[in-house]
Structures are given as structure tokens and as C-alpha cells.
Design a protein around this motif. Structure first.
Motif, mmCIF file in Angstrom:
data_model
loop_
_atom_site.group_PDB
_atom_site.id
_atom_site.type_symbol
_atom_site.label_atom_id
_atom_site.label_comp_id
_atom_site.label_asym_id
_atom_site.label_seq_id
_atom_site.Cartn_x
_atom_site.Cartn_y
_atom_site.Cartn_z
ATOM 1 N N ALA A 191 0.816 -1.364 0.038
ATOM 2 C CA ALA A 191 0.327 -0.280 0.312
ATOM 3 C C ALA A 191 0.439 1.587 -0.177
ATOM 4 O O ALA A 191 0.957 2.339 -0.880
ATOM 5 C CB ALA A 191 -0.671 0.350 1.198
ATOM 6 N N THR A 192 1.864 1.039 0.639
ATOM 7 C CA THR A 192 2.595 2.108 0.654
ATOM 8 C C THR A 192 3.786 2.265 -0.841
ATOM 9 O O THR A 192 3.916 3.714 -1.378
ATOM 10 C CB THR A 192 3.955 1.918 1.889
ATOM 11 N N ARG A 193 3.784 1.432 -1.251
ATOM 12 C CA ARG A 193 4.228 1.221 -2.481
ATOM 13 C C ARG A 193 3.513 2.043 -3.412
ATOM 14 O O ARG A 193 3.875 2.808 -4.574
ATOM 15 C CB ARG A 193 4.804 0.099 -3.056
ATOM 16 N N LEU A 194 2.132 1.958 -3.594
ATOM 17 C CA LEU A 194 1.364 2.367 -4.584
ATOM 18 C C LEU A 194 1.223 3.705 -4.126
ATOM 19 O O LEU A 194 0.723 4.801 -4.921
ATOM 20 C CB LEU A 194 0.042 1.394 -3.919
#
Length: 105
Positions: A3-6
Motif C-alpha cells: 500500500a505504501t509503494r502504491l
């Protein structure tokens, strides 16, 4: 973690889009200012040419009047002189009057 990368990818894409929009706006501003400068330069040139032509015509009218007065062909205060001066001023659209005075005023 995914989710952080997204979120980072979405933020990076939004940043790239914002940079592209800013660059496009800057380019458009520069092009608009350049076009306006060219337009104003053309207008100034046309106005200068018109002013020069008007002043040349006025100079020619004044020199012709001076020569006619010096040769005695034009007598100030007569109807014919007044008519001639009115006709000359009518040919000069930017001028309102033409007055002939002698050394005594």
C-alpha cells in the motif's frame, strides 16, 4: 508495504502530471508574451510611419505656403488665401488649423 509503494507511485505520477502542467503553462505564457510583443511592435511601427507621413505632408504644406508668401503669390487675410489655407488643412487630417503670421504677429 504494498500500500505504501502504491501510494508513492500515485504520488509520483501526480507530481509528474503537475510538473507537465506547470511546464505547459509556462510555455503558453512565454508564447503569449512573445506574440503580444510582436503585435505591439507592429502597431508601434505602423503608428510611427503614419506620424512621419503626416508630418511630411504638414512640412510640405508649410514650405509651399512659405514660398508662396515670399514670392507674393499669397496675400494673408484675403479670401483666396483663407480658402487655400482651409484646403491645405483639410488635406491634413491630424491638424486642426493653419495660421499665417508675420514678424509683427
Amino acid at each position: 508495504m504494498l500500500a505504501t509503494r502504491l501510494v508513492l507511485v500515485v504520488l509520483l505520477v501526480e507530481l509528474l502530471v503537475a510538473a507537465a502542467v506547470a511546464l505547459g503553462l509556462w510555455t503558453l505564457r512565454r508564447q503569449t508574451l512573445d506574440a503580444e510583443q510582436r503585435h505591439l511592435s507592429s502597431l508601434a511601427g505602423a503608428m510611427a510611419a503614419q506620424a512621419e507621413a503626416t508630418l511630411d505632408a504638414a512640412g510640405a504644406a508649410l514650405m509651399a505656403t512659405r514660398d508662396e508668401l515670399a514670392e507674393g503669390l499669397l496675400t494673408p487675410g484675403t479670401r483666396s488665401a483663407d480658402a487655400l489655407l482651409r484646403a491645405r488643412i483639410a488635406a491634413l487630417p491630424r491638424f486642426r488649423s493653419l495660421v499665417v503670421v508675420d514678424l509683427g504677429g
